[in-house]
Design an enzyme around this catalytic site. Structure first.
Site, PDB file in Angstrom:
ATOM      1  N   CYS A   1      53.334  34.627  26.880  1.00  0.00           N
ATOM      2  CA  CYS A   1      53.810  34.102  25.600  1.00  0.00           C
ATOM      3  C   CYS A   1      53.988  35.229  24.577  1.00  0.00           C
ATOM      4  O   CYS A   1      53.558  36.360  24.792  1.00  0.00           O
ATOM      5  CB  CYS A   1      52.829  33.063  25.063  1.00  0.00           C
TER       6      CYS A   1
ATOM      7  N   HIS B   1      53.342  31.890  19.383  1.00  0.00           N
ATOM      8  CA  HIS B   1      52.167  31.272  18.753  1.00  0.00           C
ATOM      9  C   HIS B   1      51.316  32.303  18.028  1.00  0.00           C
ATOM     10  O   HIS B   1      51.543  33.518  18.115  1.00  0.00           O
ATOM     11  CB  HIS B   1      51.326  30.537  19.809  1.00  0.00           C
TER      12      HIS B   1
END
Length: 364
Positions: free
Chosen positions: A267, A251
């Site tokens: 992440c 992301h």
């Protein structure tokens, strides 16, 4: 009268005077000739200097032209700051080292963002340089030459050890390379081979209970759902991975730092412009491979050998991968009767750039 007789010069005296006058005239003429010759020599010397200067200028111009042509040839495979033409399958070296002269007020973080490389990568390639106050005028090495990971050239490949994401487009014969942020110690990003299960523009963020608890201990109460917008730490785009329960994402970010660092909760974090570009290129079902390889080796077609070493990651249990000469490289060096001292030095330095440890083999 005697005094009148004495005032009239004799013939011998006239002769002497004429001789003296002639000598003086000749001396003056000689001096004039010498002055003229000297002036001529000075003029000739000046002409020679001018000609030499002109030749030097022409030579310099020609040399500059050659350098420009060579630079053009060297950069012909350089498509953009983070995009390279794929080398033949038997080769893994791409890019070239660049230099950057530090300007007043610049930090390594600013320079890293300018070249779209990781902050830690830039630090590793320029050990000893103050990352916050680099000396003005100092020339930095930009680590934009690298060895491709030893994986299939397919989809997205992330090497945690070098904090880089590779996106391969074999049909275009290109590879795109981006710096990424990964999980911090205690929230390690796992190695995996998976796929993109979901593409989410303007994502919301539902913090797991463990993260909400962690923030609460710092006095920050997170909402159960963070809506899309400038306060959302996922940024404007997110790619969900099918690994496990689908908790891991690639992301963007709403912060100005963290790319090229271990700062996330597990992440993969990218610059907003990078994730925006990648989001438009990939499809659901695209393969994602995440590896942790601090040492990369390439045996090139000309038989030259390169090695690239990065600092190994510290895992949650405090362990690190042991850095040593790969077995295949050790066998090759032994077979070629070459010492392993250069390889050991590169591994010890861990500066994250490819170093040639064996020269090309010239066959006659």
């Amino acid at each position: 009268m005697s005094y009148c007789a004495n005032s009239t010069p004799s013939h011998s005296m006239k002769t002497q005077l004429q001789t003296k006058t002639q000598l003086q005239t000749k001396t003056k003429l000689h001096k004039l000739v010498l002055v003229a010759v000297k002036s001529t020599l000075i003029a000739v010397k000046s002409t020679l200097i001018t000609a030499r200067t002109t030749l030097f200028a022409v030579r310099t111009a020609l040399l500059a032209r050659v350098i420009i042509l060579l630079a053009g040839a060297m950069t012909s495979s350089w498509v953009s700051a983070a995009t390279f033409e794929l080398p033949p399958t038997e080769s893994r070296i791409v890019g070239r080292i660049q230099q950057h002269e530090v300007a007043a007020g610049e930090t390594l973080a600013i320079i890293a963002k300018q070249y779209d490389i990781g902050f830690l990568s830039l630090m590793a390639a320029n050990k000893g340089v103050d990352p916050f106050l680099p000396a003005e005028g100092y020339v930095l090495s930009i680590p934009s030459r690298l060895i491709l990971p030893d994986t299939p050239r397919k989809g997205i490949v992330i090497n945690l050890a070098e904090l880089r994401l590779y996106y391969f487009e074999p049909e275009k014969n290109q590879v795109h390379v981006f710096p990424v942020g990964i999980g911090r110690v205690g929230r390690d990003t796992p190695e995996m081979i998976t796929k993109i299960s979901q593409k989410r523009p303007n994502p919301t963020w539902t913090p797991p209970s463990s993260i909400r608890k962690e923030y609460l201990e710092k006095g920050i109460e997170l909402p159960r759902v963070v809506p899309a917008g400038p306060e959302n730490p996922l940024g404007e785009y997110a790619l969900r991975l099918a690994y496990g329960a689908g908790d891991y994402l690639i992301h963007g970010t709403n912060k100005d730092f963290g790319i090229g660092l271990r700062v996330s909760s597990g992440c993969i974090r990218m610059e907003p412009k990078d994730i925006e570009w990648l989001f438009e290129q990939v499809n659901r079902g695209e393969q994602v491979t995440i590896i942790d390889e601090p040492i990369k080796v390439s045996l090139e077609p000309d038989r030259s050998v390169f090695i690239e070493a990065h600092e190994p990651l510290t895992r949650s249990d405090g362990s690190k991968k042991l850095l040593q000469i790969p077995v295949e490289l050790k066998w090759w060096l032994e077979d070629a009767d070459l010492p392993n001292s250069k390889a050991k030095a590169v591994i010890f330095a861990q500066n994250g750039v490819p170093v040639e440890i064996a020269p090309p083999v010239i066959e006659f």
